[in-house]
Each structure stands twice: as C-alpha cells, then as structure tokens.
Design a protein around this motif. Structure first.
Motif, PDB file in Angstrom:
ATOM      1  N   PRO A  60      38.191  20.244  33.186  1.00 37.60           N
ATOM      2  CA  PRO A  60      36.925  20.345  33.935  1.00 37.60           C
ATOM      3  C   PRO A  60      37.055  19.911  35.395  1.00 37.60           C
ATOM      4  O   PRO A  60      36.455  20.521  36.282  1.00 37.60           O
ATOM      5  CB  PRO A  60      35.971  19.420  33.159  1.00 37.60           C
ATOM      6  N   ILE A  61      37.852  18.881  35.653  1.00 40.80           N
ATOM      7  CA  ILE A  61      38.050  18.440  37.036  1.00 40.80           C
ATOM      8  C   ILE A  61      38.816  19.511  37.817  1.00 40.80           C
ATOM      9  O   ILE A  61      38.464  19.829  38.956  1.00 40.80           O
ATOM     10  CB  ILE A  61      38.778  17.081  37.081  1.00 40.80           C
ATOM     11  N   ALA A  62      39.847  20.079  37.199  1.00 41.91           N
ATOM     12  CA  ALA A  62      40.613  21.140  37.861  1.00 41.91           C
ATOM     13  C   ALA A  62      39.732  22.352  38.126  1.00 41.91           C
ATOM     14  O   ALA A  62      39.828  22.983  39.183  1.00 41.91           O
ATOM     15  CB  ALA A  62      41.825  21.533  37.020  1.00 41.91           C
ATOM     16  N   ASP A  63      38.849  22.686  37.182  1.00 43.55           N
ATOM     17  CA  ASP A  63      37.935  23.817  37.385  1.00 43.55           C
ATOM     18  C   ASP A  63      37.012  23.573  38.571  1.00 43.55           C
ATOM     19  O   ASP A  63      36.764  24.480  39.369  1.00 43.55           O
ATOM     20  CB  ASP A  63      37.110  24.079  36.121  1.00 43.55           C
ATOM     21  N   ALA A  64      36.507  22.356  38.695  1.00 36.80           N
ATOM     22  CA  ALA A  64      35.637  22.026  39.828  1.00 36.80           C
ATOM     23  C   ALA A  64      36.409  22.125  41.142  1.00 36.80           C
ATOM     24  O   ALA A  64      35.891  22.651  42.140  1.00 36.80           O
ATOM     25  CB  ALA A  64      35.057  20.621  39.655  1.00 36.80           C
ATOM     26  N   LEU A  65      37.642  21.652  41.141  1.00 35.32           N
ATOM     27  CA  LEU A  65      38.483  21.740  42.336  1.00 35.32           C
ATOM     28  C   LEU A  65      38.756  23.205  42.697  1.00 35.32           C
ATOM     29  O   LEU A  65      38.683  23.588  43.876  1.00 35.32           O
ATOM     30  CB  LEU A  65      39.794  20.998  42.108  1.00 35.32           C
ATOM     31  N   LEU A  66      39.051  24.019  41.693  1.00 34.28           N
ATOM     32  CA  LEU A  66      39.314  25.441  41.944  1.00 34.28           C
ATOM     33  C   LEU A  66      38.088  26.155  42.490  1.00 34.28           C
ATOM     34  O   LEU A  66      38.200  27.013  43.362  1.00 34.28           O
ATOM     35  CB  LEU A  66      39.790  26.125  40.656  1.00 34.28           C
ATOM     36  N   THR A  67      36.926  25.807  41.988  1.00 29.50           N
ATOM     37  CA  THR A  67      35.681  26.404  42.493  1.00 29.50           C
ATOM     38  C   THR A  67      35.505  26.081  43.975  1.00 29.50           C
ATOM     39  O   THR A  67      35.180  26.957  44.784  1.00 29.50           O
ATOM     40  CB  THR A  67      34.480  25.895  41.680  1.00 29.50           C
ATOM     41  N   SER A  68      35.752  24.831  44.320  1.00 33.02           N
ATOM     42  CA  SER A  68      35.642  24.406  45.715  1.00 33.02           C
ATOM     43  C   SER A  68      36.688  25.106  46.584  1.00 33.02           C
ATOM     44  O   SER A  68      36.375  25.590  47.676  1.00 33.02           O
ATOM     45  CB  SER A  68      35.818  22.889  45.808  1.00 33.02           C
ATOM     46  N   LEU A  69      37.911  25.167  46.086  1.00 32.85           N
ATOM     47  CA  LEU A  69      38.988  25.815  46.836  1.00 32.85           C
ATOM     48  C   LEU A  69      38.697  27.300  47.042  1.00 32.85           C
ATOM     49  O   LEU A  69      38.875  27.827  48.145  1.00 32.85           O
ATOM     50  CB  LEU A  69      40.322  25.629  46.108  1.00 32.85           C
ATOM     51  N   ALA A  70      38.230  27.965  45.998  1.00 33.29           N
ATOM     52  CA  ALA A  70      37.907  29.397  46.113  1.00 33.29           C
ATOM     53  C   ALA A  70      36.780  29.620  47.118  1.00 33.29           C
ATOM     54  O   ALA A  70      36.825  30.555  47.922  1.00 33.29           O
ATOM     55  CB  ALA A  70      37.533  29.962  44.749  1.00 33.29           C
ATOM     56  N   ARG A  71      35.771  28.763  47.062  1.00 34.13           N
ATOM     57  CA  ARG A  71      34.623  28.906  47.962  1.00 34.13           C
ATOM     58  C   ARG A  71      35.033  28.745  49.422  1.00 34.13           C
ATOM     59  O   ARG A  71      34.561  29.465  50.300  1.00 34.13           O
ATOM     60  CB  ARG A  71      33.561  27.867  47.582  1.00 34.13           C
ATOM     61  N   ASP A  72      35.920  27.795  49.681  1.00 27.19           N
ATOM     62  CA  ASP A  72      36.290  27.454  51.053  1.00 27.19           C
ATOM     63  C   ASP A  72      37.743  27.799  51.372  1.00 27.19           C
ATOM     64  O   ASP A  72      38.373  27.152  52.211  1.00 27.19           O
ATOM     65  CB  ASP A  72      36.059  25.956  51.292  1.00 27.19           C
ATOM     66  N   LEU A  73      38.281  28.830  50.721  1.00 26.10           N
ATOM     67  CA  LEU A  73      39.696  29.164  50.853  1.00 26.10           C
ATOM     68  C   LEU A  73      40.103  29.388  52.312  1.00 26.10           C
ATOM     69  O   LEU A  73      41.150  28.907  52.737  1.00 26.10           O
ATOM     70  CB  LEU A  73      40.041  30.389  50.009  1.00 26.10           C
ATOM     71  N   ASN A 112      46.624  29.228  49.821  1.00 26.15           N
ATOM     72  CA  ASN A 112      46.245  30.628  50.003  1.00 26.15           C
ATOM     73  C   ASN A 112      45.846  31.223  48.658  1.00 26.15           C
ATOM     74  O   ASN A 112      45.788  30.525  47.643  1.00 26.15           O
ATOM     75  CB  ASN A 112      47.397  31.411  50.646  1.00 26.15           C
ATOM     76  N   ALA A 113      45.561  32.507  48.635  1.00 29.02           N
ATOM     77  CA  ALA A 113      45.102  33.171  47.413  1.00 29.02           C
ATOM     78  C   ALA A 113      46.159  33.103  46.305  1.00 29.02           C
ATOM     79  O   ALA A 113      45.814  32.967  45.123  1.00 29.02           O
ATOM     80  CB  ALA A 113      44.726  34.616  47.705  1.00 29.02           C
ATOM     81  N   SER A 114      47.424  33.141  46.653  1.00 29.42           N
ATOM     82  CA  SER A 114      48.485  33.045  45.647  1.00 29.42           C
ATOM     83  C   SER A 114      48.494  31.666  44.997  1.00 29.42           C
ATOM     84  O   SER A 114      48.654  31.545  43.781  1.00 29.42           O
ATOM     85  CB  SER A 114      49.854  33.317  46.279  1.00 29.42           C
ATOM     86  N   TYR A 115      48.326  30.639  45.802  1.00 27.89           N
ATOM     87  CA  TYR A 115      48.254  29.276  45.279  1.00 27.89           C
ATOM     88  C   TYR A 115      47.053  29.145  44.352  1.00 27.89           C
ATOM     89  O   TYR A 115      47.158  28.585  43.258  1.00 27.89           O
ATOM     90  CB  TYR A 115      48.157  28.276  46.432  1.00 27.89           C
ATOM     91  N   LEU A 116      45.921  29.648  44.788  1.00 28.89           N
ATOM     92  CA  LEU A 116      44.698  29.585  43.991  1.00 28.89           C
ATOM     93  C   LEU A 116      44.895  30.295  42.653  1.00 28.89           C
ATOM     94  O   LEU A 116      44.535  29.761  41.600  1.00 28.89           O
ATOM     95  CB  LEU A 116      43.538  30.219  44.769  1.00 28.89           C
ATOM     96  N   SER A 117      45.502  31.448  42.671  1.00 31.49           N
ATOM     97  CA  SER A 117      45.751  32.214  41.451  1.00 31.49           C
ATOM     98  C   SER A 117      46.703  31.467  40.506  1.00 31.49           C
ATOM     99  O   SER A 117      46.463  31.398  39.299  1.00 31.49           O
ATOM    100  CB  SER A 117      46.319  33.580  41.804  1.00 31.49           C
TER     101      SER A 117
END
Length: 57
Positions: free
Chosen positions: A10-23, A34-39
């Motif tokens: 759940p913590i990683a999901d919240a971090l990913l949501t933030s990262l995706a929003r502000d990539l 970058n998008a590759s890291y996010l993926s």
C-alpha cells in the motif's frame, strides 16, 4: 516503530500514484525518474502484491 510487511505494497502504491501524477517534475529534477522507472517499479510492486503472505509457526 517500523513498517510492517503487509504495509509495504500500500505504501508503494501511494508512492507510485504520486510519482505518476508528478512524473514530469520528478524527471526534471532527476532523469532516472522516468516512465521506464515508473513501469519497472509498478511491475515489482504488482509482483510483491501477488505473493502469498508468509505464515509463521
């Protein structure tokens, strides 16, 4: 005090949501975010989330 194993995903999901929003902002500050890291991070989080919880005897 620490993070319990069941809280990791759940913590990683919240971090990913933030990262995706502000990539764009993150990537501007550090080209490694970058998008590759996010993926890759999302794939790993999905993999961990699908594992069966450990049972303790």
């Amino acid at each position: 005090m620490g993070i319990l194993k069941e809280e990791y995903v759940p913590i990683a999901d919240a971090l990913l949501t933030s990262l995706a929003r502000d990539l764009a902002i993150f990537e501007e500050e550090n080209h490694l975010f970058n998008a590759s890291y996010l993926s890759a991070m999302q794939s790993k989080t999905d993999e961990v989330g699908q594992r069966k919880p450990e049972t303790h005897c």
